[in-house]
Write an enzyme that holds these catalytic residues in place. Structure first.
Site, PDB file in Angstrom:
ATOM      1  N   ILE A   6       2.615 -12.163  13.726  1.00 44.22           N
ATOM      2  CA  ILE A   6       2.917 -11.628  12.442  1.00 44.22           C
ATOM      3  C   ILE A   6       2.203 -10.394  12.061  1.00 44.22           C
ATOM      4  CG2 ILE A   6       3.404 -12.137   9.954  1.00 44.22           C
ATOM      5  CD1 ILE A   6       2.898 -15.042  10.780  1.00 44.22           C
ATOM      6  N   GLY A   8       1.287  -7.425   9.527  1.00 44.41           N
ATOM      7  CA  GLY A   8       0.852  -7.056   8.132  1.00 44.41           C
ATOM      8  C   GLY A   8       0.413  -8.314   7.448  1.00 44.41           C
ATOM      9  N   CYS A   9      -0.496  -8.892   7.855  1.00 41.70           N
ATOM     10  CA  CYS A   9      -1.033 -10.094   7.051  1.00 41.70           C
ATOM     11  C   CYS A   9      -1.976 -10.015   5.962  1.00 41.70           C
ATOM     12  CB  CYS A   9      -1.463 -11.175   8.371  1.00 41.70           C
ATOM     13  SG  CYS A   9      -0.094 -11.851   9.341  1.00 41.70           S
ATOM     14  N   SER A  10      -2.543  -8.962   5.779  1.00 42.32           N
ATOM     15  CA  SER A  10      -3.388  -8.871   4.724  1.00 42.32           C
ATOM     16  C   SER A  10      -3.125  -9.085   3.328  1.00 42.32           C
ATOM     17  CB  SER A  10      -4.085  -7.291   4.821  1.00 42.32           C
ATOM     18  OG  SER A  10      -3.080  -6.354   4.433  1.00 42.32           O
ATOM     19  N   SER A  11      -1.844  -9.145   3.280  1.00 37.87           N
ATOM     20  CA  SER A  11      -1.355  -9.771   1.624  1.00 37.87           C
ATOM     21  C   SER A  11       0.088  -9.953   1.536  1.00 37.87           C
ATOM     22  CB  SER A  11      -1.779  -8.427   0.654  1.00 37.87           C
ATOM     23  OG  SER A  11      -0.928  -7.371   0.955  1.00 37.87           O
ATOM     24  N   GLY A  12       0.530 -10.482   0.470  1.00 38.21           N
ATOM     25  CA  GLY A  12       1.943 -10.490   0.227  1.00 38.21           C
ATOM     26  C   GLY A  12       2.691 -11.326   1.184  1.00 38.21           C
ATOM     27  N   GLY A  14       3.403 -11.444   4.379  1.00 38.23           N
ATOM     28  CA  GLY A  14       2.867 -11.609   5.829  1.00 38.23           C
ATOM     29  C   GLY A  14       1.556 -12.405   5.738  1.00 38.23           C
ATOM     30  N   SER A 127      14.472  -5.210   3.530  1.00 36.24           N
ATOM     31  CA  SER A 127      14.580  -5.203   2.079  1.00 36.24           C
ATOM     32  C   SER A 127      15.990  -5.382   1.445  1.00 36.24           C
ATOM     33  CB  SER A 127      13.790  -3.895   1.315  1.00 36.24           C
ATOM     34  OG  SER A 127      14.029  -3.927   0.157  1.00 36.24           O
ATOM     35  N   TYR A 140      12.349   5.223   1.173  1.00 31.99           N
ATOM     36  CA  TYR A 140      11.988   3.600   1.426  1.00 31.99           C
ATOM     37  C   TYR A 140      13.290   2.954   1.972  1.00 31.99           C
ATOM     38  CZ  TYR A 140      10.554  -1.207   1.226  1.00 31.99           C
ATOM     39  OH  TYR A 140      10.388  -2.327   1.360  1.00 31.99           O
TER      40      TYR A 140
END
Length: 251
Positions: A6, A8-12, A14, A127, A140
């Site tokens: 995975i 982008g696991c630093s927050s949110g 992920g 998104s 975006y």
């Protein structure tokens, strides 16, 4: 035991997705630009790797270190809110490098092993703004809409190798840092251009004044990603969160 990688696991989304797969007994290769054990404490089946999806060497090293995986979740992304005229071309390129080209690069790096074993799943996090045009989000939205079209097309060519590719469309998440970070980046680069200032403020005022409606929780997205990863009959794109589902149904 199945393994998921995975980004982008630093927050949110992920971070929640990593926890979701760990809770279900999977081996999780959780990647971050700057791995922090405080974010995801050591657990059975968890591996933390450094990965910058805009850096080809970083991608190659992370994929090699991850070894054999069964699912790749392309979650890493950056947000942006501003008028087109107020968005420097360098910023546009930066957004596409992460949100769009980063996904493609990760898939290219993992595809040889999926193709060799004739199995594997790609889950690309897009998104719900791609379902409904909104002002100040053109760049975006474009970076994510490209992923929708790309995934739909590449899924056809990969089906011959029994490889699946699908998209998950999260809705508006109020409990993550994503939107706050996007607005902070915009302010750091000078804010809204003067000709658009009144228009932009009116949009933001309506957003602040609007009665609370359905939103998306990180767990909604984690559950949708889990379904996309494990259900061969899962529809794609798959909306995640009450607001995303409403938009997908024309609401």
């Amino acid at each position: 035991m199945n393994t998921v990688m995975i980004t982008g696991c630093s927050s949110g989304f992920g971070l929640e997705t990593a926890r979701h797969f760990l809770d279900r007994g999977w081996t999780v290769v959780a990647t971050m630009r700057n791995p922090d054990p405080a974010v995801l404490p050591a657990a059975d089946g968890l591996r933390l790797l450094r990965l910058d999806v805009t850096d080809s060497e970083s991608i190659e090293n992370a994929v090699t270190e991850a070894g054999e995986i069964d699912v790749l979740v392309n979650n890493a992304g950056i947000g942006w809110m501003n008028a087109l005229e107020g968005t420097p071309l360098a910023t546009i390129r930066e957004i596409f490098e992460t949100n769009t080209f980063g996904v493609m690069a990760m898939m290219q790096a993992v595809l040889p092993q999926f193709r060799a074993k004739k199995s594997g799943v790609f889950v690309n996090v897009s998104s719900s703004v791609t379902l409904k045009s909104l002002p100040l989000l053109s760049i975006y939205t474009a970076s994510k809409a490209a992923i929708n079209a790309f995934t739909e097309s590449v899924a056809i060519e990969l089906a011959a190798f029994d490889i699946r590719a699908c998209t998950v469309l999260p809705g508006r998440a109020m409990t993550t840092r994503f939107s706050q970070t996007a607005q902070a980046r915009m302010k750091d680069e000078g804010g809204f251009p003067e000709p658009y200032a009144d228009f932009a403020e009116s949009i933001l005022a309506r957003m602040r004044a609007a009665p609370e409606g359905p939103t998306t929780e990180p767990q909604d997205v984690a559950e949708a990603i889990w379904r996309a990863a494990t259900d061969p009959d899962c529809p794609s794109p798959l909306p995640a969160g009450a607001d995303a589902i409403a938009w997908a149904n024309g609401g």
